[in-house]
Scaffold this motif. Structure first.
Motif, PDB file in Angstrom:
ATOM      1  N   ALA A  61       0.828  -1.206   0.000  1.00 54.77           N
ATOM      2  CA  ALA A  61       0.000   0.000   0.000  1.00 54.77           C
ATOM      3  C   ALA A  61       0.865   1.259   0.000  1.00 54.77           C
ATOM      4  O   ALA A  61       0.559   2.239  -0.699  1.00 54.77           O
ATOM      5  N   PHE A  62       1.947   1.253   0.753  1.00 56.16           N
ATOM      6  CA  PHE A  62       2.856   2.396   0.782  1.00 56.16           C
ATOM      7  C   PHE A  62       3.489   2.618  -0.592  1.00 56.16           C
ATOM      8  O   PHE A  62       3.599   3.761  -1.048  1.00 56.16           O
ATOM      9  N   ALA A  63       3.898   1.538  -1.262  1.00 54.60           N
ATOM     10  CA  ALA A  63       4.503   1.665  -2.587  1.00 54.60           C
ATOM     11  C   ALA A  63       3.493   2.221  -3.595  1.00 54.60           C
ATOM     12  O   ALA A  63       3.836   3.094  -4.410  1.00 54.60           O
ATOM     13  N   ILE A  64       2.264   1.754  -3.534  1.00 54.67           N
ATOM     14  CA  ILE A  64       1.227   2.259  -4.445  1.00 54.67           C
ATOM     15  C   ILE A  64       0.934   3.738  -4.151  1.00 54.67           C
ATOM     16  O   ILE A  64       0.794   4.548  -5.073  1.00 54.67           O
ATOM     17  N   LEU A  65       0.872   4.093  -2.877  1.00 49.18           N
ATOM     18  CA  LEU A  65       0.631   5.479  -2.492  1.00 49.18           C
ATOM     19  C   LEU A  65       1.750   6.390  -3.001  1.00 49.18           C
ATOM     20  O   LEU A  65       1.486   7.456  -3.562  1.00 49.18           O
ATOM     21  N   ASP A  67       3.773   5.842  -5.486  1.00 48.75           N
ATOM     22  CA  ASP A  67       3.701   5.904  -6.944  1.00 48.75           C
ATOM     23  C   ASP A  67       2.613   6.873  -7.394  1.00 48.75           C
ATOM     24  O   ASP A  67       2.789   7.644  -8.337  1.00 48.75           O
ATOM     25  N   THR A  68       1.490   6.845  -6.696  1.00 47.38           N
ATOM     26  CA  THR A  68       0.382   7.728  -7.037  1.00 47.38           C
ATOM     27  C   THR A  68       0.720   9.184  -6.744  1.00 47.38           C
ATOM     28  O   THR A  68       0.418  10.080  -7.537  1.00 47.38           O
ATOM     29  N   VAL A  69       1.342   9.446  -5.615  1.00 41.45           N
ATOM     30  CA  VAL A  69       1.655  10.823  -5.214  1.00 41.45           C
ATOM     31  C   VAL A  69       2.736  11.426  -6.095  1.00 41.45           C
ATOM     32  O   VAL A  69       2.639  12.592  -6.497  1.00 41.45           O
ATOM     33  N   PHE A  70       3.761  10.667  -6.427  1.00 42.65           N
ATOM     34  CA  PHE A  70       4.905  11.236  -7.129  1.00 42.65           C
ATOM     35  C   PHE A  70       4.899  11.014  -8.639  1.00 42.65           C
ATOM     36  O   PHE A  70       5.845  11.404  -9.315  1.00 42.65           O
TER      37      PHE A  70
END
Length: 72
Positions: A61-65, A67-70
């Motif tokens: 979830a942290f990796a997806i977040l 990726d989405t933010v940056f």
């Protein structure tokens, strides 16, 4: 359940506690995160612990977040 250092090292180094030779799965071991067989290679997760799946879901979830933010 308290496990002494000798017993925890014995369980960690027992090839019978590994699925397909790489996934540590031991219901008798209370630790969720523990050193790998070769301590110089880092840490592994005890997949018999339900908390290990929460940790993996959190990392994904942290990796997806991130990726989405940056990503733009």
């Amino acid at each position: 359940m308290k496990v002494d250092d000798y017993e925890s090292d014995r369980m960690r180094n027992d090839p019978g506690n590994y699925k397909w030779g790489i996934f540590y799965f031991n219901t008798k071991d209370p630790r969720t995160i523990l050193p790998k067989r070769n301590k110089l290679l880092g840490w592994t997760v005890n997949f018999a612990s339900p908390y290990s799946y929460l940790i993996l879901i959190g990392i994904i979830a942290f990796a997806i977040l991130m990726d989405t933010v940056f990503s733009k």
